[in-house]
Design an enzyme around this catalytic site. Structure first.
Site, short mmCIF file in Angstrom:
data_model
loop_
_atom_site.label_atom_id
_atom_site.label_comp_id
_atom_site.label_asym_id
_atom_site.label_seq_id
_atom_site.Cartn_x
_atom_site.Cartn_y
_atom_site.Cartn_z
N SER A 192 0.83 -1.21 0.00
CA SER A 192 0.00 0.00 0.00
C SER A 192 0.85 1.25 0.00
CB SER A 192 -0.86 -0.03 1.27
OG SER A 192 -1.42 1.23 1.52
N TYR A 238 -1.80 -1.03 11.05
CA TYR A 238 -2.09 -1.55 9.70
C TYR A 238 -0.89 -1.32 8.78
CZ TYR A 238 -3.66 -1.59 4.89
OH TYR A 238 -3.73 -1.81 3.54
N LYS A 274 1.95 -3.94 6.66
CA LYS A 274 2.37 -3.91 5.24
C LYS A 274 3.90 -3.82 5.16
CE LYS A 274 -1.62 -4.25 3.40
NZ LYS A 274 -2.00 -5.55 2.85
P1 NAD Z 1 -11.22 -6.37 1.32
O1 NAD Z 1 -11.42 -6.32 2.79
O2 NAD Z 1 -12.38 -6.10 0.44
O3 NAD Z 1 -10.59 -7.78 0.90
C1 NAD Z 1 -9.74 -8.51 1.75
C2 NAD Z 1 -10.29 -9.92 1.85
O4 NAD Z 1 -9.44 -10.70 2.68
C3 NAD Z 1 -11.69 -9.96 2.44
O5 NAD Z 1 -12.53 -10.68 1.57
C4 NAD Z 1 -11.50 -10.69 3.77
O6 NAD Z 1 -12.63 -11.45 4.12
C5 NAD Z 1 -10.27 -11.53 3.49
N1 NAD Z 1 -9.47 -11.89 4.67
C6 NAD Z 1 -9.01 -11.07 5.65
N2 NAD Z 1 -8.29 -11.78 6.54
C7 NAD Z 1 -8.30 -13.07 6.11
C8 NAD Z 1 -7.72 -14.26 6.62
N3 NAD Z 1 -7.02 -14.30 7.75
N4 NAD Z 1 -7.93 -15.41 5.92
C9 NAD Z 1 -8.65 -15.41 4.78
N5 NAD Z 1 -9.23 -14.31 4.27
C10 NAD Z 1 -9.04 -13.15 4.93
O7 NAD Z 1 -10.02 -5.38 0.98
P2 NAD Z 1 -9.47 -4.87 -0.42
O8 NAD Z 1 -9.74 -3.42 -0.50
O9 NAD Z 1 -9.90 -5.76 -1.50
O10 NAD Z 1 -7.91 -5.02 -0.15
C11 NAD Z 1 -7.17 -6.16 -0.59
C12 NAD Z 1 -5.75 -6.01 -0.12
O11 NAD Z 1 -5.21 -4.80 -0.66
C13 NAD Z 1 -5.58 -5.91 1.39
O12 NAD Z 1 -4.40 -6.60 1.75
C14 NAD Z 1 -5.42 -4.42 1.64
O13 NAD Z 1 -4.66 -4.16 2.79
C15 NAD Z 1 -4.67 -4.01 0.38
N6 NAD Z 1 -4.84 -2.59 0.04
C16 NAD Z 1 -6.10 -2.08 -0.06
C17 NAD Z 1 -6.27 -0.73 -0.35
C18 NAD Z 1 -7.65 -0.13 -0.40
O14 NAD Z 1 -7.78 1.08 -0.17
N7 NAD Z 1 -8.69 -0.87 -0.69
C19 NAD Z 1 -5.15 0.08 -0.57
C20 NAD Z 1 -3.88 -0.49 -0.49
C21 NAD Z 1 -3.74 -1.84 -0.18
C1 WQD Z 2 -8.91 9.95 1.12
C2 WQD Z 2 -9.09 11.43 1.39
C3 WQD Z 2 -9.29 11.94 3.72
C4 WQD Z 2 -13.07 9.86 4.34
C5 WQD Z 2 -6.41 4.97 3.29
C6 WQD Z 2 -5.43 4.16 4.09
C7 WQD Z 2 -4.34 3.66 3.22
C8 WQD Z 2 -4.90 2.92 1.99
C9 WQD Z 2 -5.94 3.72 1.29
C10 WQD Z 2 -4.98 0.60 2.44
C11 WQD Z 2 -8.27 11.94 2.58
C12 WQD Z 2 -10.58 12.27 2.99
C13 WQD Z 2 -11.93 10.40 3.78
C14 WQD Z 2 -14.10 10.74 4.77
C15 WQD Z 2 -12.77 12.60 4.03
N1 WQD Z 2 -5.56 1.70 2.35
N2 WQD Z 2 -11.79 11.74 3.63
N3 WQD Z 2 -13.90 12.08 4.60
O1 WQD Z 2 -6.45 8.18 3.80
O2 WQD Z 2 -5.54 8.11 1.44
O3 WQD Z 2 -5.72 6.06 2.71
O4 WQD Z 2 -6.92 4.15 2.24
O5 WQD Z 2 -3.82 0.37 2.35
O6 WQD Z 2 -3.58 2.83 4.01
O7 WQD Z 2 -4.89 4.97 5.11
O8 WQD Z 2 -7.80 7.15 1.89
O9 WQD Z 2 -10.18 7.16 1.31
O10 WQD Z 2 -9.53 7.22 3.75
O11 WQD Z 2 -9.14 9.23 2.33
O12 WQD Z 2 -12.64 13.83 3.90
O13 WQD Z 2 -15.13 10.33 5.31
O14 WQD Z 2 -10.47 11.66 1.74
O15 WQD Z 2 -9.01 12.90 4.72
O16 WQD Z 2 -7.85 13.24 2.27
P1 WQD Z 2 -6.34 7.47 2.52
P2 WQD Z 2 -9.24 7.61 2.36
#
Ligand code: NAD
Ligand code: WQD
Length: 348
Positions: free
Chosen positions: A129, A153, A157
């Site tokens: 991430s 969190y 990562k």
């Molecule tokens: P999500 O929660 O929709 O998907 C994650 C899935 O993993 C879920 O279906 C959950 O049930 C499953 N899971 C969690 N723990 C588990 C375990 N111990 N065993 C089996 N299954 C398990 O999230 P997403 O947005 O699809 O994110 C996918 C990956 O990408 C995650 O690792 C997240 O940290 C990473 N990521 C997400 C974002 C974002 O903003 N969505 C940004 C950067 C990185």
């Molecule tokens: C985006 C912008 C907020 C919600 C997070 C995690 C990061 C990654 C992506 C997994 C910011 C603003 C948000 C709201 C708002 N996830 N905001 N009102 O903060 O870039 O990152 O998700 O890895 O680890 O920290 O994403 O969507 O939460 O926020 O004003 O109700 O929207 O302040 O500027 P962020 P976000």
């Protein structure tokens, strides 16, 4: 013969979109997910969207920390590579429940890596991430930036990235690609699959979407006094289907010799403010999003967006969707599925 890919967390938001693209790309796909933050309905819908390719999808409700269950799966199927999405991702919850996050994300990953090694499957793509860049002093963020973590969190990562670098140093047969996603949004153009977080959404777009369908009264804007074009935070929003294609590009890269352990940003390289995102969503949906301006959210960065040069050069991948496309597809999903995959539930 078709390659077989294990997708952990494949019922989740990014996972389900990636599984669909894998199937359409001719891969055989096995999903493991404990459904902690997802629904099996997503799997059913991916299968339908994939048409004839849907028969190449199987699902197992398994927690990654359940080593015997993983062992059984790896004994029954020879996987060519693993895409590892499974993990918990709510930043605020990770501050409240750090042990849950360390246990789920790190123990889950170690268990997976151990079972992979024992079965000679040493190719993995991991969901990292942009959170590992913390509060960047300059933008765009390149992969060489110093890494920091601002919360448990983010630390999961960072530690998993380090674990991957270490396993490669210890055994050069490993091929590892760490993908640092920026802010995934949008949904498949069918509107049939999309993001359906359990509980109150933490991220901007799922919250905006729930306001638009009438589930929440207003969006709270976290800070309008940043040093940005309109005072609100700037991020790099990337369409989830672009991300899905990024995973196919990473799988192709794993086929090259001497990959080692490589890291790539997946973003668009463009920064968009909260107010710009809201305006684009209002335009796409025709809905007014009432705003409440509040103070900054603790831990938030001001401006974060990606350098996409390395992914373009080495993965031959570039995001093709813009903000209007993302909002159009987000609204298509939201309007067709105002309560996500579930029945109407006013408790969340
Ligand atoms: P999500 O929660 O929709 O998907 C994650 C899935 O993993 C879920 O279906 C959950 O049930 C499953 N899971 C969690 N723990 C588990 C375990 N111990 N065993 C089996 N299954 C398990 O999230 P997403 O947005 O699809 O994110 C996918 C990956 O990408 C995650 O690792 C997240 O940290 C990473 N990521 C997400 C974002 C974002 O903003 N969505 C940004 C950067 C990185
Ligand atoms: C985006 C912008 C907020 C919600 C997070 C995690 C990061 C990654 C992506 C997994 C910011 C603003 C948000 C709201 C708002 N996830 N905001 N009102 O903060 O870039 O990152 O998700 O890895 O680890 O920290 O994403 O969507 O939460 O926020 O004003 O109700 O929207 O302040 O500027 P962020 P976000």
């Amino acid at each position: 013969m078709a390659k077989t890919i294990l997708v952990t967390g494949g019922a989740g938001y990014i996972g389900s979109h990636t599984v669909l693209q894998l199937l359409l790309g001719g891969f055989s796909t096995v999903v493991v997910d404990n459904l902690d933050n997802s629904s099996e309905i997503a799997i059913d819908r991916v299968r339908e969207l994939a048409g004839d390719f849907g028969r190449n999808l199987s699902f197992h409700k398994i927690d990654l920390r359940d080593k015997p269950a993983l062992e059984k799966l790896f004994s029954a199927t020879k996987f060519d590579a693993v895409i590892h999405f499974a993990g918990l991702k709510a930043v605020g919850e990770s501050v409240q429940k750090p042990l849950l996050y360390y246990n789920n994300n790190i123990v889950g990953t170690i268990t997976l890596l151990e079972v992979m090694a024992a079965h000679g499957c040493k190719k993995i793509v991991f969901s990292s991430s942009a959170t590992v860049y913390g509060w960047p002093k300059v933008v765009p963020c390149t992969e060489e930036f110093p890494l920091v973590a601002a919360n448990p969190y983010g630390r999961t990562k960072l530690y998993i990235e380090e674990i991957c670098r270490d396993i490669y140093r210890s055994d050069s047969e490993w091929k590892v690609i760490l993908l640092r996603y920026f802010n995934p949004v949008g949904a498949h153009h069918s509107g049939y699959i999309g993001e359906d977080p359990h509980g109150i959404p933490n991220n901007l777009m799922p919250f905006v979407q729930q306001v638009a369908v009438g589930r929440r009264p207003a969006l709270t804007v976290f800070g309008n006094d940043y040093n940005t074009k309109d005072g609100t935070g700037v991020r790099d929003y990337v369409h989830v289907d672009d991300l899905a294609h990024g995973h196919i590009a990473a799988l192709n890269k794993l086929e090259e010799a001497n990959i080692g352990c490589e890291v790539y940003n997946l973003g668009t390289g463009k920064g968009t403010s909260v107010l710009e995102m809201v305006a684009a969503f209002e335009k796409a949906s025709g809905k007014k999003i009432p705003l409440v301006i509040a103070g900054r959210r603790p831990g938030d960065a001001e401006v974060v967006y990606a350098s996409t040069d390395k992914a373009e050069r080495e993965l031959n991948w570039k995001a093709k969707y813009n903000i209007d496309d993302m909002c159009r597809d987000q609204w298509n999903w939201a309007s067709k599925n105002p309560y996500g995959y579930g029945p109407q539930d006013n408790s969340s």
